[in-house]
Design an enzyme around this catalytic site. Structure first.
Site, PDB file in Angstrom:
ATOM      1  N   GLU A 154       0.839  -1.092   0.061  1.00  0.00           N
ATOM      2  CA  GLU A 154      -0.014  -0.083   0.094  1.00  0.00           C
ATOM      3  C   GLU A 154       0.820   1.131  -0.152  1.00  0.00           C
ATOM      4  O   GLU A 154       0.507   2.203  -0.663  1.00  0.00           O
ATOM      5  CB  GLU A 154      -0.925  -0.097   1.141  1.00  0.00           C
ATOM      6  CG  GLU A 154      -2.047  -0.915   1.155  1.00  0.00           C
ATOM      7  CD  GLU A 154      -1.668  -2.446   1.749  1.00  0.00           C
ATOM      8  OE1 GLU A 154      -0.561  -2.521   2.158  1.00  0.00           O
ATOM      9  OE2 GLU A 154      -2.591  -3.157   1.662  1.00  0.00           O
ATOM     10  N   HIS A 202      -9.743  -4.395  10.934  1.00  0.00           N
ATOM     11  CA  HIS A 202     -10.368  -4.136   9.937  1.00  0.00           C
ATOM     12  C   HIS A 202     -11.602  -3.368  10.037  1.00  0.00           C
ATOM     13  O   HIS A 202     -12.401  -3.548   9.023  1.00  0.00           O
ATOM     14  CB  HIS A 202     -10.938  -5.764   9.471  1.00  0.00           C
ATOM     15  CG  HIS A 202      -9.466  -6.496   8.624  1.00  0.00           C
ATOM     16  ND1 HIS A 202      -8.492  -6.878   9.574  1.00  0.00           N
ATOM     17  CD2 HIS A 202      -9.223  -6.770   7.263  1.00  0.00           C
ATOM     18  CE1 HIS A 202      -7.893  -7.758   8.855  1.00  0.00           C
ATOM     19  NE2 HIS A 202      -8.129  -7.317   7.559  1.00  0.00           N
TER      20      HIS A 202
END
Lengths: 475, 343
Positions: free
Chosen positions: A208, A277
């Site tokens: 990322e 998450h």
């Protein structure tokens, strides 16, 4: 004993699926690990493997059946020489209770068009915003677009809008993990690789920080990247580039060099995926000058905001919600349906209390408003759509009318969007308040996995009702 | 100085770089001398202005490293793009940005490239293909990889030259970028300017293995060359750029150099000995050595070099005058350039 094979849940948010194909016929021998059937979810086609051995006694749900609820018996497995017994009809057995996702999609969701001031063309809007001014939102005649609509899920709306922008501008490309050959981890990019090819729909390694920076560099040098983060949680690895490289460049360059880029992905809690998450990043990104932050709720929001984000010459963060992807709403068919960034939408007009929400909380706020209506409280529900620049005007005008306000967000309370709105109200509408403001938000804890604790931690419809009643001094 | 090379995992392809460049003409040598001297004198002037309080904040001088950017830039093509870290003044001058605009940015004035809003570490010129000037160690490498992505996407034949320091080389995103650049065969030349200290920490104390071979696991060829000799740098860069421009993917050039000044103006540089610094200045200085070479081997006259030196002095003084007389931005400019206004 015959064993019932149940429709499996193949993802944390799956509530139903299509039984695409049986791979075993009645009478076939089944070994553990054999593929029994193919199931289509809204995200993918998956194979269901046998857990037990035996003989396929009876297929209860034929191939091709759509929308089979999770935990429905789909077949019966028997031991050799064993009869099926009586109990072979679908839906007649007791199913072990598996907690259902608490946000069953109720599709389609109807939205209404409420009369709202037209807005105003204002020069130097960004400068005035930075100085804290309360200014009318940009002009938008939304109703005219709703004369011709089609029903789409949020997922389809995002995909179609991105595809339209990619057709219109060959500098637009999309990059991210699993966006191309896998068609998107959440299937938002379904079909884009087929249409646009590997040059413009790019699978990245799991990296990322690197690919966000790479995309920023490509935006500075003339391309218009859409960066998909599989979830915004993973964007924390990339946040240096989002803020230091993308958001600040224009200012640091004295206005010479911009960074037209979209960072998008599901934000907030999904279902039972626990703390790492599940997090709302709205207040993180909204804190930063040089970024725009939008957060769609419905399919039309998704279509109109992603288009605005792609066309915008500035970096825009689009905070989506996984639980909304499968929900259906009407979307205007006009390809120029572009929602101006910085303009909120009044989803429901009311006179007693203002409820401000964004993303998935808009649906909860609307549900709460229905129940409040039954109690005689007429709530006005504002869908923020844009978090930064916040539509201060629409919020304040509503509060001046109702005198009461409840903010709703899935994020934590400290320095959250509700806290910002509280400051706004304190500075600009203090004298209009008939009651202290109330905030509905996630519990100030990392999100727990356990179903009961997760439900407690996330803001629910009842909490909005409770807060609205409290600010209305209703019992 | 000898060169070290790391071979790519599968296809070794590098020829020796020796004797691959045509002998420079006296005029080309003078041009390199001029370009390096401009950076040297500009940086000395910036140091003076800093001492006078006319430049503030961080100011990282490039003195000692001039041969690196000058050598590489001399063999780039017009369409190539450049990005670097915060030690960026030399890169901008090499790329042809105006000394006035760079100096005025250092003094925080309206005439600066970023109109005073960026400062020493944050200047850009799209026109010249210079994309910063980045203050976050490692970030410029990802941005440079993105510039290379654009070159490939547009098919414009350009190469992105992405500079980093030896300190940057240890950032995780650098490895991430090597991977993507190799995977997608991006036209990116990674230049590691190894000046042997990441602020106060020597490479020995910070970096395992060799920096030029850090790409070998990704199949990226790497090479270590002497950065105190402009011709060595030029020659290595020519070959590296050819390799990258031909569609082979990225290349890593580790250039061994030395900064004479501290990490920034506020660094007393106590982590190294005076003798070490003096030795580099006395024996390895790229500008002094080129001057001697030109006089003794190329038949360049003392007078013609003095003319160059005079010209540079005038350019730098003019830049300083401009930078100290250019106005500051008016207060209302505090609020501009946050976003591009959407009509």
């Amino acid at each position: 004993m015959p064993t019932h094979i149940l429709m499996p849940a193949l993802s944390p948010t799956m509530t139903e699926g299509n039984l695409a194909r049986w791979m075993k016929n009645e009478g076939d021998t089944v070994k553990a690990g054999d593929v029994l059937a193919e199931i289509e979810t809204d995200k993918a086609t998956m194979e269901v493997e046998a857990v037990d051995e035996g003989i396929m006694g009876k297929i209860l749900i034929p191939a091709g059946t759509q929308s089979v609820a999770v935990n429905t018996p789909i077949a019966v497995l028997v031991d050799e020489g064993e009869s099926l017994g009586e109990d072979t009809r679908a839906g007649t057995v007791d199913i072990p209770c598996v907690p259902q996702s608490k946000t069953m999609p109720d599709s389609p969701v109807a939205t209404q068009m409420v009369g709202q001031p037209a807005g105003k063309a204002i020069k130097n809007r960004d400068i005035l915003y930075a100085q804290g001014a309360v200014i009318e939102p940009p002009i938008f005649d939304e109703a005219k677009f709703f004369t011709s609509t089609t029903q789409k899920t949020v997922r389809e709306a995002l995909r179609d809008a991105m595809a339209e922008e990619m057709r219109a501008d060959d500098k637009v490309y999309i990059m991210g993990e699993e966006v191309a050959e896998y068609n998107g981890a959440y299937k938002v990019t379904q079909g884009l690789l087929d249409e646009f090819g590997a040059k413009r729909v790019i699978d990245t390694p799991i990296t990322e920080h690197g690919f966000a920076g790479l995309a920023v560099g490509s935006a500075m040098s003339g391309l218009k990247p859409i960066v998909e983060f599989m979830t915004m949680n993973f964007a924390m690895q990339a946040i240096d580039h989002i803020i230091n490289s993308a958001a600040k460049t224009l200012y640091m360059a004295g206005g010479q060099l911009g960074c037209p880029i979209v960072f998008r992905g599901p934000n907030g809690a999904a279902a039972r995926v626990a703390a790492q998450h599940s997090q709302c990043f709205a207040s993180w990104y909204a804190h930063v000058p040089g970024l725009k932050v939008v957060s769609p709720w419905s399919s039309s929001d998704a279509a109109g905001l992603i288009k605005a984000a792609i066309r915008d010459p500035n970096p825009v963060v689009v905070l989506e919600n996984e639980l909304m992807y499968g929900q259906s709403f009407d979307v205007p068919t006009d390809p120029d349906y572009v929602i101006p960034i910085g303009r909120a939408k009044i989803e429901r007009a009311g006179k007693d209390v203002t409820i401000v929400a964004f993303s998935i909380m808009v649906g909860k706020a609307l549900k709460a408003s229905e129940k409040l209506s039954e109690m005689g409280i007429d709530a006005e529900v504002i869908n923020l759509r844009t978090i930064r620049p916040l539509d201060r005007y629409t919020i304040l005008e509503s509060v001046k009318k109702t005198g009461r306000i409840v903010t709703c967000e899935e994020g934590w309370p400290f320095a959250g969007i509700g806290a910002e709105i509280a400051a706004l109200i304190g500075e600009h509408a203090f004298d209009y308040l008939d009651a202290p403001l109330a905030r509905v938000h996630a519990a100030d804890v990392p999100l727990p996995y356990a179903a009961n604790l997760e439900a407690l931690a996330l803001p629910q419809v009842d909490e909005i009702i409770h807060a609205a009643k409290k600010v209305c001094y209703a019992s | 100085m000898s060169t070290n090379k790391s071979k790519p995992m599968k296809k070794p392809h590098l020829k020796s770089i020796s004797n691959t460049s045509p002998d420079p003409t006296p005029e080309e040598m003078k041009q390199l001398y001029r370009d390096m001297l401009l950076i040297r004198r500009f940086e000395e002037k910036a140091g003076q202005l800093y001492g006078m309080g006319l430049i503030g904040g961080f100011c990282h001088l490039y003195i000692g490293q001039e041969a690196v950017v000058t050598g590489i830039n001399s063999v780039q093509l017009e369409q190539d793009t450049v990005v670097t870290t915060y030690r960026d003044h030399g890169h901008m001058l090499a790329k042809g940005m105006h000394p006035r605009g760079v100096m005025a940015e250092l003094t925080g004035r309206a005439g600066g490239y970023s109109r005073g809003k960026g400062g020493s570490m944050h200047m850009f010129s799209q026109e010249k293909g210079f994309y910063g000037g980045h203050g976050i160690v490692g970030a410029s490498t990802a941005i440079g990889t993105g510039l290379a992505f654009t070159h490939k996407y547009k098919g414009d034949g350009g190469v992105a030259v992405s500079y980093m320091g030896d300190g940057s080389a240890n950032q995780g995103q650098v490895a991430e970028c090597y991977n993507m650049a190799a995977l997608w065969k991006l036209p990116c030349l990674y230049v590691i300017e190894n000046n042997q200290y990441g602020m106060g920490t020597s490479v020995k104390r910070s970096s395992a293995g060799q920096l030029y071979s850090r790409g070998s696991g990704f199949g990226i060829p790497g090479e270590q060359v002497d950065g105190m000799d402009v011709f060595t740098v030029q020659s290595a860069a020519r070959q590296a750029l050819d390799y990258v421009r031909s569609g082979n993917g990225p290349y890593i050039l580790e250039v061994m150099t030395y900064r004479y000044r501290g990490h920034s103006m506020s660094d007393p540089a106590k982590y190294r000995t005076k003798e070490e610094v003096e030795d580099m200045k006395e024996n390895r200085d790229p500008i002094a050595n080129l001057r001697v070479k030109m006089l003794t081997e190329a038949g360049v006259t003392e007078d013609s070099l003095k003319a160059v030196e005079k010209e540079i002095k005038e350019i730098v003084n003019d830049a300083a005058d401009f930078a100290t007389s250019s106005p500051e931005l008016p207060p209302e400019e505090l609020w501009t350039d946050i976003l591009i206004e959407v009509a």
